[in-house]
Design a protein around this motif. Structure first.
Motif, PDB file in Angstrom:
ATOM      1  N   LEU A 134     -38.991 -19.330 -34.249  1.00 31.09           N
ATOM      2  CA  LEU A 134     -38.192 -20.540 -34.191  1.00 31.09           C
ATOM      3  C   LEU A 134     -37.092 -20.422 -35.243  1.00 31.09           C
ATOM      4  N   GLY A 135     -35.841 -20.578 -34.806  1.00 29.41           N
ATOM      5  CA  GLY A 135     -34.721 -20.446 -35.725  1.00 29.41           C
ATOM      6  C   GLY A 135     -33.795 -19.326 -35.320  1.00 29.41           C
ATOM      7  N   SER A 136     -32.791 -19.052 -36.153  1.00 28.44           N
ATOM      8  CA  SER A 136     -31.730 -18.109 -35.821  1.00 28.44           C
ATOM      9  C   SER A 136     -31.898 -16.776 -36.526  1.00 28.44           C
ATOM     10  N   VAL A 137     -31.497 -15.708 -35.797  1.00 32.46           N
ATOM     11  CA  VAL A 137     -31.372 -14.363 -36.363  1.00 32.46           C
ATOM     12  C   VAL A 137     -29.917 -13.952 -36.196  1.00 32.46           C
ATOM     13  N   TRP A 138     -29.297 -13.457 -37.269  1.00 31.84           N
ATOM     14  CA  TRP A 138     -27.891 -13.060 -37.248  1.00 31.84           C
ATOM     15  C   TRP A 138     -27.781 -11.543 -37.363  1.00 31.84           C
ATOM     16  N   PHE A 139     -26.858 -10.972 -36.576  1.00 27.54           N
ATOM     17  CA  PHE A 139     -26.625  -9.527 -36.545  1.00 27.54           C
ATOM     18  C   PHE A 139     -25.179  -9.273 -36.961  1.00 27.54           C
ATOM     19  N   LEU A 140     -25.000  -8.447 -38.007  1.00 30.28           N
ATOM     20  CA  LEU A 140     -23.662  -8.127 -38.492  1.00 30.28           C
ATOM     21  C   LEU A 140     -23.073  -6.980 -37.675  1.00 30.28           C
ATOM     22  N   CYS A 141     -21.887  -7.206 -37.092  1.00 30.90           N
ATOM     23  CA  CYS A 141     -21.214  -6.212 -36.238  1.00 30.90           C
ATOM     24  C   CYS A 141     -20.057  -5.560 -36.986  1.00 30.90           C
ATOM     25  N   ASP A 142     -19.598  -4.434 -36.440  1.00 31.70           N
ATOM     26  CA  ASP A 142     -18.494  -3.718 -37.084  1.00 31.70           C
ATOM     27  C   ASP A 142     -17.138  -4.057 -36.484  1.00 31.70           C
ATOM     28  N   GLY A 143     -17.100  -4.964 -35.506  1.00 30.17           N
ATOM     29  CA  GLY A 143     -15.825  -5.383 -34.929  1.00 30.17           C
ATOM     30  C   GLY A 143     -15.120  -4.318 -34.135  1.00 30.17           C
ATOM     31  N   SER A 144     -15.864  -3.323 -33.648  1.00 31.40           N
ATOM     32  CA  SER A 144     -15.221  -2.207 -32.944  1.00 31.40           C
ATOM     33  C   SER A 144     -14.934  -2.513 -31.479  1.00 31.40           C
ATOM     34  N   ASP A 145     -15.406  -3.637 -30.957  1.00 27.59           N
ATOM     35  CA  ASP A 145     -15.130  -3.969 -29.562  1.00 27.59           C
ATOM     36  C   ASP A 145     -13.784  -4.670 -29.438  1.00 27.59           C
ATOM     37  N   PHE A 146     -13.397  -4.936 -28.187  1.00 28.09           N
ATOM     38  CA  PHE A 146     -12.087  -5.530 -27.924  1.00 28.09           C
ATOM     39  C   PHE A 146     -11.961  -6.916 -28.545  1.00 28.09           C
ATOM     40  N   SER A 147     -13.063  -7.677 -28.576  1.00 30.69           N
ATOM     41  CA  SER A 147     -13.024  -9.043 -29.099  1.00 30.69           C
ATOM     42  C   SER A 147     -13.143  -9.102 -30.616  1.00 30.69           C
ATOM     43  N   GLN A 148     -13.304  -7.945 -31.246  1.00 30.57           N
ATOM     44  CA  GLN A 148     -13.468  -7.867 -32.697  1.00 30.57           C
ATOM     45  C   GLN A 148     -14.613  -8.775 -33.160  1.00 30.57           C
ATOM     46  N   TYR A 154     -28.688 -15.105 -32.395  1.00 30.28           N
ATOM     47  CA  TYR A 154     -29.679 -15.440 -31.371  1.00 30.28           C
ATOM     48  C   TYR A 154     -30.611 -16.482 -31.960  1.00 30.28           C
ATOM     49  N   GLU A 155     -30.729 -17.597 -31.269  1.00 33.74           N
ATOM     50  CA  GLU A 155     -31.557 -18.693 -31.762  1.00 33.74           C
ATOM     51  C   GLU A 155     -32.794 -18.833 -30.898  1.00 33.74           C
ATOM     52  N   PHE A 156     -33.954 -18.688 -31.523  1.00 34.99           N
ATOM     53  CA  PHE A 156     -35.213 -18.910 -30.808  1.00 34.99           C
ATOM     54  C   PHE A 156     -35.438 -20.417 -30.695  1.00 34.99           C
ATOM     55  N   ASN A 157     -35.549 -20.871 -29.440  1.00 37.57           N
ATOM     56  CA  ASN A 157     -35.691 -22.307 -29.178  1.00 37.57           C
ATOM     57  C   ASN A 157     -36.618 -22.492 -27.981  1.00 37.57           C
ATOM     58  N   PRO A 158     -37.637 -23.354 -28.079  1.00 39.42           N
ATOM     59  CA  PRO A 158     -38.592 -23.490 -26.968  1.00 39.42           C
ATOM     60  C   PRO A 158     -38.020 -24.172 -25.736  1.00 39.42           C
ATOM     61  N   THR A 159     -36.911 -24.902 -25.869  1.00 39.35           N
ATOM     62  CA  THR A 159     -36.372 -25.662 -24.732  1.00 39.35           C
ATOM     63  C   THR A 159     -35.009 -25.191 -24.261  1.00 39.35           C
ATOM     64  N   HIS A 160     -34.313 -24.377 -25.064  1.00 37.73           N
ATOM     65  CA  HIS A 160     -32.943 -23.975 -24.711  1.00 37.73           C
ATOM     66  C   HIS A 160     -32.749 -22.471 -24.899  1.00 37.73           C
ATOM     67  N   PHE A 161     -31.817 -21.929 -24.099  1.00 35.35           N
ATOM     68  CA  PHE A 161     -31.250 -20.611 -24.370  1.00 35.35           C
ATOM     69  C   PHE A 161     -30.042 -20.835 -25.281  1.00 35.35           C
ATOM     70  N   SER A 162     -30.007 -20.175 -26.409  1.00 33.94           N
ATOM     71  CA  SER A 162     -28.958 -20.460 -27.379  1.00 33.94           C
ATOM     72  C   SER A 162     -28.458 -19.167 -28.003  1.00 33.94           C
ATOM     73  N   ARG A 163     -27.129 -18.967 -27.907  1.00 32.82           N
ATOM     74  CA  ARG A 163     -26.488 -17.805 -28.513  1.00 32.82           C
ATOM     75  C   ARG A 163     -25.182 -18.205 -29.158  1.00 32.82           C
ATOM     76  N   GLY A 164     -24.821 -17.451 -30.220  1.00 36.65           N
ATOM     77  CA  GLY A 164     -23.555 -17.684 -30.889  1.00 36.65           C
ATOM     78  C   GLY A 164     -22.838 -16.379 -31.147  1.00 36.65           C
ATOM     79  N   VAL A 165     -21.503 -16.423 -31.130  1.00 38.65           N
ATOM     80  CA  VAL A 165     -20.668 -15.246 -31.363  1.00 38.65           C
ATOM     81  C   VAL A 165     -19.546 -15.635 -32.316  1.00 38.65           C
ATOM     82  N   LEU A 166     -19.392 -14.852 -33.381  1.00 43.47           N
ATOM     83  CA  LEU A 166     -18.288 -15.050 -34.318  1.00 43.47           C
ATOM     84  C   LEU A 166     -17.349 -13.862 -34.204  1.00 43.47           C
ATOM     85  N   SER A 167     -16.079 -14.135 -33.946  1.00 41.19           N
ATOM     86  CA  SER A 167     -15.084 -13.083 -33.753  1.00 41.19           C
ATOM     87  C   SER A 167     -13.876 -13.332 -34.631  1.00 41.19           C
TER      88      SER A 167
END
Length: 591
Positions: A134-148, A154-167
């Motif tokens: 339960l709660g969020s896990v954050w993954f640090l990226c290198d910005g090598s994709d097109f969206s930088q 990824y947020e573990f939630n029993p009732t929702h699918f939840s994702r976040g992206v920082l670019s």
């Protein structure tokens, strides 16, 4: 997120990645907001401590010689004459201070990201998504994709699918920042109401920032609102940044801290069976004439804060015209003068304990003089939570106990009690105990000193808080010069709970958020571009929630090695104010 979840992730992926369960990195808290990250997060990243880290240049700020009589820059001189004091070269108090103003922590300079596609494969794997968490896990990226892409959530939630992206969104000139474009990027769908939260930060100087925040349900929100917003002045004072006007006050407090440390060290050795004389390491102290001049200058400076505003109905505290010395040494002298006490014999750390007590009272009276004479606050306000409960030890004993006191002093004197001539004995030795109804355990009825370790910490902490209040007021006056707010600011700062501290060093700092009315800053901020902007838009219906946070900052808030993927020279090509821009999107969909 639980510790068990962290342990499981560490077991599965710890050989490849550095995984921490700790406070979020400063750059993440800035970009997505502290409400989104919370107090602790799980962060996946790679760590590289092998190569040299390129940091922004630090500024060398040499200390100004207090003996200099002129501010003129004189470049003339003889090449045969060296004014450098050779014996002072090795003095660590004359070192050059390296002022590090980077917006990130030093350890964050070693953070490295992973390819976003590899991290997405981990998130989409069955073993990851089937974890009971339960709660969020954050993954640090290198910005090598097109969206930088810089961070995946990824947020573990029993009732929702939840994702976040920082670019990273590149460099944006200030004039191109429009609410229409932000609403379009938020991707608001039909039938979903829009709620917008905006915080604009205006940098006054490296130590002070004005935060203007508000919320609006408007479908096309205004990005600047200076008349109905909530204003917080974020002010930071560092001990190493004392000005020449207040440095003597801080030096007084330092000396008292040293005396307290010597007292505690002596008592610890005494309990360990080590017999020694107490150490006096205060040096020559402070020149009293220079200190008196500093107090007068500071009071004169502060007294101008409330010019043009005089409250004819202000209540005057009668105690402000009644100088009193409420310390143990004053009691001893008073009792000696009134023939209630034989001459005391001080031993061990008692001289230092008495010195600490009168020093605490003396420095408090210095602050008292400044604040009460300038009419910024009353004496009672300064006394709040300063005086730790000491019972009635500072008051004269009641008449009913006076005979007992005289009797105890009579028995405490060496040799015969009183000679036929009626003269007092000249010495009163400590250590004699008297049993009475008030002291059933045989405690000392009369003590030469009343040192208490915890009480001294509380009093020093309160005095440090009062000094910090003085520093914050001076910074406000110098940099903003807002009239008629300083009495309210004093009330706010004095209501804080002091931070308990036992030592002082130049890195120690005090950060406060001071509430101000919006009309005080309208003229100051009008037509000025904020130093940073955080704009959060939220839309929701029964099926899903959409949240988009736009973050803009004149400076790059990420460590250099982490930000290499989006280094750009575009800021150098535009004369107008430009922002580094980030976009954080989070979608929660009902399962």
């Amino acid at each position: 997120m639980t510790v068990n979840t962290y342990a499981e992730l560490l077991r599965k992926y710890g050989e490849i990645y550095t995984i921490t369960y700790n406070t979020p990195p400063t750059y993440l808290s800035r970009l997505v907001g502290a409400r989104e990250t919370g107090n602790k997060i799980i962060l996946f990243y790679k760590e590289d401590r092998t190569g040299a880290v390129t940091t922004t240049p630090t500024k060398l700020r040499p200390r100004v010689d207090a003996r200099a009589n002129s501010l003129d820059l004189d470049l003339t001189g003889s090449p045969l004459k060296d004014d450098c004091l050779v014996e002072a070269i090795g003095d660590i108090s004359l070192d050059l201070q390296l002022v590090d103003r980077n917006p990130w922590k030093r350890d964050e300079e070693y953070h490295r990201g992973e390819n976003p596609d590899i991290l997405r494969a981990i998130i989409c794997s069955e073993q990851f998504q089937q974890m009971e968490a339960l709660g969020s896990v954050w993954f640090l990226c290198d910005g090598s994709d097109f969206s930088q892409t810089q961070l995946l959530q990824y947020e573990f939630n029993p009732t929702h699918f939840s994702r976040g992206v920082l670019s990273y969104a590149g460099v944006l000139p200030a004039y191109m920042l429009k609410s229409q474009s932000l609403v379009q990027q938020h991707a608001m769908t039909a039938g979903m109401e829009l709620k917008t939260y905006i915080e604009n930060c205006y940098q006054v100087n490296p130590h002070m920032m004005l935060r203007c925040s508000w919320s609006t349900p408007s479908p096309l929100p205004a990005l600047t609102e200076l008349r109905s917003c909530t204003v917080l002045l974020n002010s930071t004072f560092r001990v190493g940044d004392c000005s020449s006007l207040t440095e003597d006050f801080m030096n007084q407090l330092r000396i008292l801290v040293y005396i307290r440390e010597d007292i505690i060290s002596f008592h610890n050795d005494e309990q360990s069976g080590v017999n020694r004389d107490p150490i006096y390491r205060c040096g020559s102290g402070i020149d009293i004439n220079e200190l008196r001049e500093s107090i007068t200058k500071t009071m004169t400076e502060v007294s101008g804060f409330n010019e043009g505003y005089v409250d004819a109905h202000a209540n005057c505290d009668i105690e402000e015209n009644t100088p009193t010395n409420k310390n143990r040494l004053a009691e001893i002298i008073t009792n000696l003068a009134n023939s209630r006490l034989a001459m005391p014999c001080l031993s061990g750390a008692e001289p230092l304990e008495l010195l600490l007590e009168i020093g605490l009272e003396k420095i408090y009276k210095d602050y008292e003089f400044i604040f009460t004479e300038s009419k910024l606050c009353s004496l009672k306000e300064l006394h709040v939570s300063v005086n730790v409960s000491n019972g009635d030890s500072n008051d004269d004993p009641p008449a009913s106990d006076l005979s007992k006191l005289r009797k105890s002093l009579h028995n405490a004197a060496r040799g015969d009690a009183i000679t036929s001539s009626g003269m007092r004995k000249t010495l009163l030795h400590p250590g004699h105990k008297q049993t009475s109804a008030k002291y059933p355990n045989g405690d000392d009825v009369f003590k030469n000193s009343s040192f208490d370790e915890q009480e001294s910490v509380q009093r020093i902490s309160k005095l440090f808080q009062i000094h910090c209040m003085l520093e914050h007021l001076l910074m406000m006056h110098i940099n903003l010069n807002i009239p008629n707010v300083y009495a309210d600011v004093c009330a706010q700062l004095l209501n804080r709970q002091p931070h308990q501290l036992e030592g002082l060093d130049d890195k120690l700092s005090d950060t406060v958020d001071i509430r101000l009315s919006a009309h005080y800053v309208v003229d100051y901020l009008n037509d000025k571009e904020p130093h940073s902007r955080q704009i959060t838009m939220k839309s929701q219906n029964k099926l899903r929630d959409i949240k988009t946070t736009f973050y803009y900052n004149v400076e790059n808030v990420c460590p250099p090695a982490l930000a290499q993927c989006f280094q750009s020279d575009d800021k150098e090509l535009v004369k107008e104010r430009t922002y580094h821009a980030w976009i954080y999107r989070k979608i929660r969909t009902l399962k």
